[in-house]
Design a protein around this motif. Structure first.
Motif, PDB file in Angstrom:
ATOM      1  N   ALA A   1      -4.776  -8.913 -12.235  1.00  0.00           N
ATOM      2  CA  ALA A   1      -4.312  -9.959 -13.155  1.00  0.00           C
ATOM      3  C   ALA A   1      -2.817 -10.185 -12.988  1.00  0.00           C
ATOM      4  O   ALA A   1      -2.336 -11.332 -13.053  1.00  0.00           O
ATOM      5  N   ASN A   2      -2.075  -9.107 -12.764  1.00  0.00           N
ATOM      6  CA  ASN A   2      -0.626  -9.240 -12.540  1.00  0.00           C
ATOM      7  C   ASN A   2      -0.347  -9.963 -11.215  1.00  0.00           C
ATOM      8  O   ASN A   2       0.560 -10.800 -11.132  1.00  0.00           O
ATOM      9  N   TRP A   3      -1.133  -9.623 -10.185  1.00  0.00           N
ATOM     10  CA  TRP A   3      -0.964 -10.324  -8.909  1.00  0.00           C
ATOM     11  C   TRP A   3      -1.310 -11.798  -9.060  1.00  0.00           C
ATOM     12  O   TRP A   3      -0.635 -12.662  -8.500  1.00  0.00           O
ATOM     13  N   ALA A   4      -2.365 -12.067  -9.815  1.00  0.00           N
ATOM     14  CA  ALA A   4      -2.762 -13.460 -10.046  1.00  0.00           C
ATOM     15  C   ALA A   4      -1.640 -14.218 -10.757  1.00  0.00           C
ATOM     16  O   ALA A   4      -1.362 -15.389 -10.439  1.00  0.00           O
ATOM     17  N   LYS A   5      -1.007 -13.536 -11.689  1.00  0.00           N
ATOM     18  CA  LYS A   5       0.099 -14.165 -12.428  1.00  0.00           C
ATOM     19  C   LYS A   5       1.249 -14.492 -11.471  1.00  0.00           C
ATOM     20  O   LYS A   5       1.843 -15.591 -11.535  1.00  0.00           O
ATOM     21  N   ASN A   6       1.567 -13.565 -10.577  1.00  0.00           N
ATOM     22  CA  ASN A   6       2.657 -13.795  -9.613  1.00  0.00           C
ATOM     23  C   ASN A   6       2.323 -14.931  -8.655  1.00  0.00           C
ATOM     24  O   ASN A   6       3.174 -15.771  -8.340  1.00  0.00           O
ATOM     25  N   GLU A   7       1.060 -14.933  -8.194  1.00  0.00           N
ATOM     26  CA  GLU A   7       0.630 -15.989  -7.276  1.00  0.00           C
ATOM     27  C   GLU A   7       0.671 -17.352  -7.962  1.00  0.00           C
ATOM     28  O   GLU A   7       1.100 -18.357  -7.366  1.00  0.00           O
ATOM     29  N   ALA A   8       0.231 -17.375  -9.205  1.00  0.00           N
ATOM     30  CA  ALA A   8       0.243 -18.634  -9.948  1.00  0.00           C
ATOM     31  C   ALA A   8       1.668 -19.102 -10.190  1.00  0.00           C
ATOM     32  O   ALA A   8       1.961 -20.310 -10.127  1.00  0.00           O
ATOM     33  N   PHE A   9       2.560 -18.144 -10.444  1.00  0.00           N
ATOM     34  CA  PHE A   9       3.964 -18.490 -10.676  1.00  0.00           C
ATOM     35  C   PHE A   9       4.581 -19.102  -9.427  1.00  0.00           C
ATOM     36  O   PHE A   9       5.310 -20.105  -9.496  1.00  0.00           O
ATOM     37  N   ALA A  10       4.273 -18.501  -8.269  1.00  0.00           N
ATOM     38  CA  ALA A  10       4.810 -19.033  -7.010  1.00  0.00           C
ATOM     39  C   ALA A  10       4.312 -20.456  -6.773  1.00  0.00           C
ATOM     40  O   ALA A  10       5.075 -21.345  -6.353  1.00  0.00           O
ATOM     41  N   ALA A  11       3.041 -20.678  -7.037  1.00  0.00           N
ATOM     42  CA  ALA A  11       2.481 -22.020  -6.854  1.00  0.00           C
ATOM     43  C   ALA A  11       3.090 -22.998  -7.851  1.00  0.00           C
ATOM     44  O   ALA A  11       3.312 -24.174  -7.523  1.00  0.00           O
ATOM     45  N   THR A  12       3.366 -22.519  -9.055  1.00  0.00           N
ATOM     46  CA  THR A  12       3.983 -23.371 -10.073  1.00  0.00           C
ATOM     47  C   THR A  12       5.384 -23.799  -9.650  1.00  0.00           C
ATOM     48  O   THR A  12       5.790 -24.957  -9.850  1.00  0.00           O
ATOM     49  N   ILE A  13       6.137 -22.854  -9.073  1.00  0.00           N
ATOM     50  CA  ILE A  13       7.483 -23.168  -8.593  1.00  0.00           C
ATOM     51  C   ILE A  13       7.410 -24.223  -7.491  1.00  0.00           C
ATOM     52  O   ILE A  13       8.223 -25.163  -7.435  1.00  0.00           O
ATOM     53  N   GLU A  14       6.417 -24.069  -6.627  1.00  0.00           N
ATOM     54  CA  GLU A  14       6.255 -25.040  -5.534  1.00  0.00           C
ATOM     55  C   GLU A  14       5.935 -26.421  -6.084  1.00  0.00           C
ATOM     56  O   GLU A  14       6.482 -27.439  -5.604  1.00  0.00           O
ATOM     57  N   LEU A  15       5.103 -26.468  -7.104  1.00  0.00           N
ATOM     58  CA  LEU A  15       4.779 -27.767  -7.714  1.00  0.00           C
ATOM     59  C   LEU A  15       5.971 -28.365  -8.449  1.00  0.00           C
ATOM     60  O   LEU A  15       6.127 -29.586  -8.524  1.00  0.00           O
ATOM     61  N   ALA A  16       6.799 -27.489  -9.005  1.00  0.00           N
ATOM     62  CA  ALA A  16       7.960 -27.980  -9.759  1.00  0.00           C
ATOM     63  C   ALA A  16       8.925 -28.754  -8.869  1.00  0.00           C
ATOM     64  O   ALA A  16       9.650 -29.644  -9.335  1.00  0.00           O
ATOM     65  N   SER A  17       8.924 -28.405  -7.607  1.00  0.00           N
ATOM     66  CA  SER A  17       9.825 -29.102  -6.675  1.00  0.00           C
ATOM     67  C   SER A  17       9.114 -30.230  -5.919  1.00  0.00           C
ATOM     68  O   SER A  17       9.609 -30.731  -4.908  1.00  0.00           O
ATOM     69  N   LEU A  18       7.950 -30.612  -6.396  1.00  0.00           N
ATOM     70  CA  LEU A  18       7.148 -31.634  -5.726  1.00  0.00           C
ATOM     71  C   LEU A  18       7.893 -32.976  -5.691  1.00  0.00           C
ATOM     72  O   LEU A  18       8.454 -33.416  -6.694  1.00  0.00           O
ATOM     73  N   THR A  19       7.864 -33.589  -4.546  1.00  0.00           N
ATOM     74  CA  THR A  19       8.443 -34.928  -4.395  1.00  0.00           C
ATOM     75  C   THR A  19       7.694 -35.668  -3.293  1.00  0.00           C
ATOM     76  O   THR A  19       7.183 -35.057  -2.353  1.00  0.00           O
ATOM     77  N   PHE A  20       7.623 -36.959  -3.463  1.00  0.00           N
ATOM     78  CA  PHE A  20       6.999 -37.811  -2.459  1.00  0.00           C
ATOM     79  C   PHE A  20       8.044 -38.667  -1.745  1.00  0.00           C
ATOM     80  O   PHE A  20       7.727 -39.675  -1.113  1.00  0.00           O
ATOM     81  N   VAL A  21       9.299 -38.233  -1.868  1.00  0.00           N
ATOM     82  CA  VAL A  21      10.415 -39.024  -1.312  1.00  0.00           C
ATOM     83  C   VAL A  21      11.203 -38.185  -0.313  1.00  0.00           C
ATOM     84  O   VAL A  21      11.537 -37.031  -0.607  1.00  0.00           O
ATOM     85  N   ASN A  22      11.484 -38.813   0.877  1.00  0.00           N
ATOM     86  CA  ASN A  22      12.381 -38.185   1.843  1.00  0.00           C
ATOM     87  C   ASN A  22      13.806 -38.613   1.499  1.00  0.00           C
ATOM     88  O   ASN A  22      14.063 -39.799   1.239  1.00  0.00           O
TER      89      ASN A  22
END
Length: 295
Positions: free
Chosen positions: A20-41
């Motif tokens: 569950a702790n690993w899942a939390k870390n993995e989800a956090f990493a994916a959340t950070i990646e989504l937070a920086s989401l952009t469709f613009v160069n």
């Protein structure tokens, strides 16, 4: 048993917590990646066209967005399930700790031992009430005769019986047969003489006293027997109560010992329970488990 737990298969609480702790870390990493989401160069350069630089590249594959969200959802779903499983197991242990003797007796269909009621003491009146007509009448008769003779014959510090008073008066008048009241020509002379001989009065008085003592002796003998019977019954009643109380305490001790043994075995049983991994979570479980192998 809770749907989260199983006797066979599944994973331990420790493993579940780790995953569950690993899942939390993995989800956090994916959340950070989504937070920086952009469709613009983004590209910057000076007006004179010198030194152009690329500052950011937007997502080219939009499918990645859904994949990240799906991954986070699956990770959160796994965490939610196993943490509920951990809570379910902990709740079983808390319920076991809270289990008392009464709960255990109800669980096992055992009748709870009953505390014996402290008995009411047998009273003199109880024994007297059991007398038959003859004995009861004799008791009341002796009470009445002893009291009546005592009333007229006895002389106490509080009162003097009529017979005792009259006898005392006779003794006084024999010792002082005359009395003068007043003075001079108005003086009155009183002269006193026995109406019956002193010996006859003494004989009568002594006879009355003996009769009164006889009634008292008979009455006291009955009262002694009654008190003895009361003490005997109360001793028996107390003995029966003590035996019943000892039996109750023994039953309660045995029940508490049985509860203690039950808790030991139940704690071991609960400790062996594993957390179920549903088929729907098997894939994400394998993924997280592989992370542990990599480490």
């Amino acid at each position: 048993m809770s749907v989260f737990l199983t006797k066979a298969g599944g994973i331990t609480s420790t493993s579940a917590n780790t995953l569950a702790n690993w899942a939390k870390n993995e989800a956090f990493a994916a959340t950070i990646e989504l937070a920086s989401l952009t469709f613009v160069n983004t590209r910057i350069e000076l007006i004179n066209g010198e030194n152009p630089k690329t500052m950011g590249i937007g997502v080219k594959d939009t499918a990645k967005v859904g994949t990240l969200i799906e991954k986070i959802a699956r990770l959160n779903s796994f965490s939610a399930w196993v943490r509920e499983g951990i809570k379910a197991k902990e709740q079983l242990l808390r319920d076991l700790d809270d289990l008392d003797v009464e709960d255990y007796a109800e669980l096992k269909g055992i009748d709870m031992p009953k505390v014996p009621d402290y008995p009411e003491a047998v009273q003199v009146a109880d024994v007297i009430a059991e007398m038959d007509v003859k004995k009861r009448n004799n008791y009341l008769r002796l009470e009445a005769f002893a009291a009546t003779y005592g009333k007229y014959v006895h002389s106490t510090s509080d009162s003097t019986g009529a017979v005792a008073r009259a006898r005392n008066e006779l003794v006084e008048r024999i010792a002082r047969p005359t009395k003068v009241e007043g003075s001079g020509r108005d003086s009155v002379l009183y002269s006193y003489t026995p109406s019956v001989p002193m010996e006859e009065v003494d004989a009568m008085f002594n006879a009355l006293q003996m009769t009164q003592r006889s009634y008292e002796q008979q009455l006291n003998a009955i009262k002694y027997n009654i008190e003895s019977e009361v003490n005997k019954r109360n001793a028996n009643v107390q003995s029966e109560y003590n035996n019943a109380l000892a039996a109750y305490r023994a039953e309660m001790k045995a029940l508490r010992e049985a509860l203690h043994e039950y808790k030991i075995k139940e704690r071991e049983r609960i400790g062996r329970l594993k957390i179920v991994v549903p088929n729907e979570l098997e894939e994400i479980y394998e993924y997280l488990n592989s992370l542990g192998k990599e480490k």
